[in-house]
Design an enzyme around this catalytic site. Sequence first.
Site, mmCIF file in Angstrom:
data_model
loop_
_atom_site.group_PDB
_atom_site.id
_atom_site.type_symbol
_atom_site.label_atom_id
_atom_site.label_comp_id
_atom_site.label_asym_id
_atom_site.label_seq_id
_atom_site.Cartn_x
_atom_site.Cartn_y
_atom_site.Cartn_z
ATOM 1 N N HIS A 79 -1.083 0.449 -9.580
ATOM 2 C CA HIS A 79 -1.851 -0.394 -8.648
ATOM 3 C C HIS A 79 -2.607 -1.499 -9.413
ATOM 4 O O HIS A 79 -3.828 -1.594 -9.362
ATOM 5 C CB HIS A 79 -2.822 0.462 -7.819
ATOM 6 C CG HIS A 79 -3.240 -0.193 -6.537
ATOM 7 N ND1 HIS A 79 -3.529 0.506 -5.383
ATOM 8 C CD2 HIS A 79 -3.429 -1.503 -6.218
ATOM 9 C CE1 HIS A 79 -3.879 -0.339 -4.427
ATOM 10 N NE2 HIS A 79 -3.829 -1.571 -4.910
ATOM 11 N N GLU A 83 -1.869 8.047 -3.843
ATOM 12 C CA GLU A 83 -2.224 7.667 -5.219
ATOM 13 C C GLU A 83 -3.683 8.017 -5.519
ATOM 14 O O GLU A 83 -4.502 8.052 -4.599
ATOM 15 C CB GLU A 83 -1.974 6.158 -5.430
ATOM 16 C CG GLU A 83 -2.870 5.254 -4.630
ATOM 17 C CD GLU A 83 -2.500 3.774 -4.817
ATOM 18 O OE1 GLU A 83 -1.311 3.409 -4.715
ATOM 19 O OE2 GLU A 83 -3.458 2.993 -5.048
ATOM 20 N N ARG A 133 0.850 -1.180 0.000
ATOM 21 C CA ARG A 133 0.000 0.000 0.000
ATOM 22 C C ARG A 133 0.882 1.224 0.000
ATOM 23 O O ARG A 133 1.991 1.195 0.547
ATOM 24 C CB ARG A 133 -0.867 0.039 1.285
ATOM 25 C CG ARG A 133 -2.175 -0.723 1.221
ATOM 26 C CD ARG A 133 -3.161 -0.044 0.284
ATOM 27 N NE ARG A 133 -4.428 -0.741 0.211
ATOM 28 C CZ ARG A 133 -4.720 -1.762 -0.594
ATOM 29 N NH1 ARG A 133 -3.811 -2.227 -1.426
ATOM 30 N NH2 ARG A 133 -5.913 -2.312 -0.612
#
Length: 332
Positions: free
Chosen positions: A287, A269, A240
């Site tokens: 991601h 993000e 993460r």
Amino acid sequence: MPKPKILVARAIFPEVIARLEKHFEVDSNQADKLLGKPELIARLQGKVGVFTTGSERIDADVLAACPDLKICANMAVGYNNFDVAAMSAAGVLATNAPDVLTETTADFGFALLMATARRVTESEHYLRAGQWTKWSFDMFAGSDIHGSTLGIIGMGRIGQGIAKRGAHGFGMNVIYHNRSKLDASLEAACKARYVGKEELLRTADHVVLVVPYSAASHHTIGAAELALMKPTANLINIARGGIVDDAALAVALRERRIAAAGLDVFEGEPKVHPDLLTVPNVVLTPHIASATVPTRLAMANLASDNLIGYLEQNKPVTPLNAAELAAKNLAK
Ligand code: DGY
């Protein structure tokens, strides 16, 4: 009898919407407009369930403003977008989507490790830019994967999948650090040895981060940890954003204090720290670690199973706080 109302907060597979519509009156955001808190609250009025992705934050404000809500089903294994304590206090069930993405995400961890160590994207940019005019002995020479030391921080299911790929596929020496040591049979299956975090950082050729995000894991890797790593080492983050101090990492990469990094997740993000965009020795992906069609479909179906199972039969498949709700007799 009217069907219960749910919100699907982001665009998902049309066949999953069709499946949910057999059970619920579905308000779906197939336009995929990101819903800010006020819009999310407005769309949740009268809804008993919500299908979320990692981008919708469910906190005490949302829960207080949406008293009909009974379940939030996340289409992700990570659930740092949920304030689970606030959900338990409000009697709202939280569910995530574990297991179905384990092998796909471990595959990607390895893909990013290999792309980083072997400088795949950096050399492709060079070729596309027309800069390749001759062979040379050290052109894009990177680091070996086979026979090297793989250090994994966070040895849950995905970490174990990466360990097995490294140990059995590439003959790597696998070390790991985790909140708790795995039992001996799991360590043997992964051919992995438990070490302290400092030893891992000092000795690994490739450090892979697979730890869940929490206040305790914030900046697990910052300037001090980067300083412990070998100048030839690579850092991979598929966990993460916020697990790595991205500003400190950009400095370490620019000054070649570590060889390279592969990043699938970023602090804040989809924004990316601007300094990471200008250093050459980093592989950046948006991601996508769990992004294969079958796996994303399985994740969406598991989130749907949780909504259907809980709202129709009080039987969620992968609950996060069922025990807390039961203990307090709070389930709505
Ligand atoms: C997850 O499932 O947590 C992945 O990061 C995809 O969002």
